[in-house]
Design a protein around this motif. Structure first.
Motif, short mmCIF file in Angstrom:
data_model
loop_
_atom_site.label_atom_id
_atom_site.label_comp_id
_atom_site.label_asym_id
_atom_site.label_seq_id
_atom_site.Cartn_x
_atom_site.Cartn_y
_atom_site.Cartn_z
N ALA A 122 52.48 33.19 77.92
CA ALA A 122 53.07 33.24 76.58
C ALA A 122 52.14 33.97 75.63
CB ALA A 122 53.34 31.81 76.08
N GLU A 123 50.83 33.70 75.77
CA GLU A 123 49.84 34.32 74.88
C GLU A 123 49.78 35.83 75.13
OE1 GLU A 123 48.60 31.99 72.88
OE2 GLU A 123 47.56 33.51 71.70
N LEU A 124 49.70 36.22 76.39
CA LEU A 124 49.68 37.65 76.75
C LEU A 124 50.93 38.34 76.21
CD1 LEU A 124 48.68 38.43 80.46
CD2 LEU A 124 47.85 39.52 78.40
N ASP A 125 52.06 37.70 76.42
CA ASP A 125 53.35 38.23 76.02
C ASP A 125 53.42 38.51 74.53
OD1 ASP A 125 55.13 38.76 77.98
OD2 ASP A 125 56.56 37.19 77.37
N ARG A 126 53.07 37.49 73.73
CA ARG A 126 53.27 37.63 72.30
C ARG A 126 52.24 38.56 71.68
NH1 ARG A 126 50.89 34.25 68.24
NH2 ARG A 126 49.14 33.06 69.05
N ARG A 127 51.17 38.86 72.41
CA ARG A 127 50.15 39.75 71.86
C ARG A 127 50.27 41.18 72.39
NH1 ARG A 127 46.15 37.15 69.10
NH2 ARG A 127 46.22 34.88 69.29
#
Lengths: 403, 403
Positions: free
Chosen positions: B357-362
């Motif tokens: 989720a973190e990789l995705d949103r960044r």
């Protein structure tokens, strides 16, 4: 972030050419060119001893390179330097192929021609904002500059061996397509279609060409370094063992979007607290309470030099953010040094203290040294032109066939 | 972070060997070995067509490899598979040189022997805490395991072509000296002096060997990836175009000390808010309110599987921190994928959701895919042994001289 000409001419001394007699000949031609280029003028005997081939073998190779106009004989050596029977010193030709470099900047266009000796022989620049202009008129204008520079080079006895174009954006591995150039507002733009030329064309990221310029022309630049530059965004390029690390899609080096403060301000990239939000030119101008104009770096450097506390404070904070992002990068890559290039070079006096302090206190051993480029904003243009020249040195046979 | 055997045997198919007839022969021997290893059993004709040499040339090379015990003939091909005149199928020898791999873990020692076909033929493990023990008794114990494994391999008709030792720490580019292994409390320890063997010795970082195992043995692993693993620290390794990125000092891949929250808790490395302070095993145990014991990962995985909310919460936060650090790494390196290996593989079900989720949103474009290693904690040991095997395939002539 680019596929520079080295891919179009897949050679490099002793690298990717096929392992056949013919491939060996091509690699040895490259070795002769590199020896003369790096250490010339040299006699045939000196070339032979430097590259470890017999004098007879070297003579055959040299004759071929002279016939194709890549080397020239300077006439008999002066007696004082004579070793063995008198020989003629060889030099890289100043009248053969030239590398044409071009740069699409946010505020300017530039083109230059560099000969095999590395000298800039023609140059044209046009200032004016390109931001928000569609690619077609910008590239048409660039093509006009290219024609002018090529014509001037031809009058000097040179011919274009290739054109390399530096752009401030992500370039696909086809080395033609600008996938994303946020500061120009270009997306999926095929420069190959817009810029038809009769010689090989390579499009690459400006930070990558800047790093290559540093590698080839810098003063004592190591073969493993991280090059950080800025125009409006923050660009970076990773050089490992003398070659660019390009990434799967060609996008490696996106230091500007490394999270510095994960809960920081939103970034257009979708992330939060990216380096660009703290150390990009516009962020620094904003932090200093200044309006973004045309000569942004000049403005910041001028005010900082005058002692403007707001500007100095903004640059201090930018240096801190750069130090945090670089700590991560240095930990991952273990480079021999970090080089600040492009616009950052001009701001180095006010960025470096906080940047180095941050790197220092976050590093267990001795911190990675940070150097400042002497090429500054000339880097990308020179790197582009020299990438064509290097491709000729790396596979002279390919160029000789086209001469 | 290591100089694996590839440096001691500076070959690699078609790479660093000198550009002479003799060098060409050595490179062609390597091509034959690699072809048979990757696609065998193969007839001589099939080898010739795969590597683009004449059948006569291949036969000479094959005869040499059979004489040195690196290839063997399986007898006449079965009629159904026959093409042209009957030929004998060639296979990589199961009785020639073997790669000996060893691992110094925080809680165990392990040694194995792998034959040229990639099969593990002997293996020994000893459990027990090594933390805080001086290097001498640990290495003495390891040497005992090596002797046992070598003796077993020799009874099976193999002989040791080299020993590669994986350690949880930074290894100098001499591939002998452990510069710093904080979780063992070793500093500047020359394993070459402590572990005298009659065959080439290579010492390397365990994360690097784990990444190589993934590259060579993983299922569809790309040639450009970032491998993240953990024992007590967080280890990572960068693979670019099928080769380890090692860094100037051999220290590349220190993901554990990438700043995640620059004002976060102090880290023994001197920094603040390093990834290890959020996602290292001990940090996760602490956050979950557990005591560090011997089987830390097993404990965490067990509790998480049972639904322990504290453990799940701690792993969720560790995944977030990993996602922030990986965003920076992915931006810099543009890898084709991230692979979670080592202890992290066993915790993947609870780390991945927040990490992705973190990789995705960044990430502006499609996020970099994250895969989970199937080798898990076996990676470093297998990678070490296989690095010796690959060195044999890459330069069979060097081994044949010693056979």
């Amino acid at each position: 972030m680019t596929a520079p000409l080295h891919e179009a001419h897949p050679a490099g001394p002793g690298r990717a050419l096929p392992d056949t007699q013919q491939g060996m000949r091509r690699r040895n031609l490259a070795r002769v060119m590199h020896a003369v280029s790096a250490q010339g003028p040299l006699s045939r005997a000196a070339v032979a001893s430097r590259i470890g081939l017999t004098r007879a073998a070297v003579s055959t190779l040299v004759d071929e390179l002279i016939r194709s106009g890549l080397l020239e004989e300077l006439g008999p050596e002066r007696p004082g330097r004579r070793v063995g029977r008198p020989g003629s010193a060889l030099a890289v030709s100043g009248h053969g192929p030239a590398g044409i470099g071009a740069e699409v900047g946010v505020d300017h266009l530039a083109v230059c021609a560099v000969d095999l000796r590395g000298e800039v022989r023609a140059r044209a620049v046009r200032y004016g904002a390109n931001r928000g202009r569609p690619p077609e008129p910008v590239i048409e204008e660039l093509a006009g500059l290219v024609r002018r520079v090529v014509a001037e080079a031809e009058r000097a006895g040179l011919w274009p061996a290739g054109l390399a174009v530096a752009v401030p954006g992500l370039v696909a591995r086809d080395a033609r397509t600008v996938v994303r150039a946020p500061n120009l507002d270009w997306h999926d733009t095929d420069l190959g279609a817009l810029l038809p030329v009769e010689y090989p064309l390579t499009v690459g990221n400006e930070a990558n060409f800047g790093a290559l310029a540093e590698l080839w022309l810098g003063d004592g630049t190591p073969r493993d370094f991280l090059h950080v530059s800025a125009e409006i965004g923050i660009g970076a390029a990773v050089v490992v063992d003398g070659a660019l690390l390009r990434g799967t899609r060609g996008f490696a080096g996106e230091l500007g979007h490394v999270p510095v403060r994960p809960d920081g301000p939103k970034c257009p990239c979708g992330g939060r607290g990216c380096l660009e939000q703290y150390a990009g030119e516009e962020a620094v101008l904003r932090a200093a309470g200044l309006e973004p104009g045309e000569d942004r770096v000049g403005l910041l450097a001028g005010r900082a030099a005058e002692g403007d506390e707001d500007v100095r404070g903004a640059l201090h904070d930018a240096g801190t953010a750069l130090g945090i992002a670089l700590t991560g990068a240095v930990n991952l890559l273990d480079p021999e040094s970090v080089v600040l290039g492009g616009a950052l070079a001009g701001l180095a006096p006010w960025l470096l203290p906080s940047l180095e302090a941050e790197l220092d206190r976050r590093t267990a051993g001795p911190a990675c040294p940070v150097a400042v480029s002497r090429l500054g904003s000339e880097g990308p243009l020179l790197g582009a032109a020299h990438s064509v020249v290097r491709a000729v040195l790396d596979d002279p046979a390919a160029v000789a066939e086209r001469a």
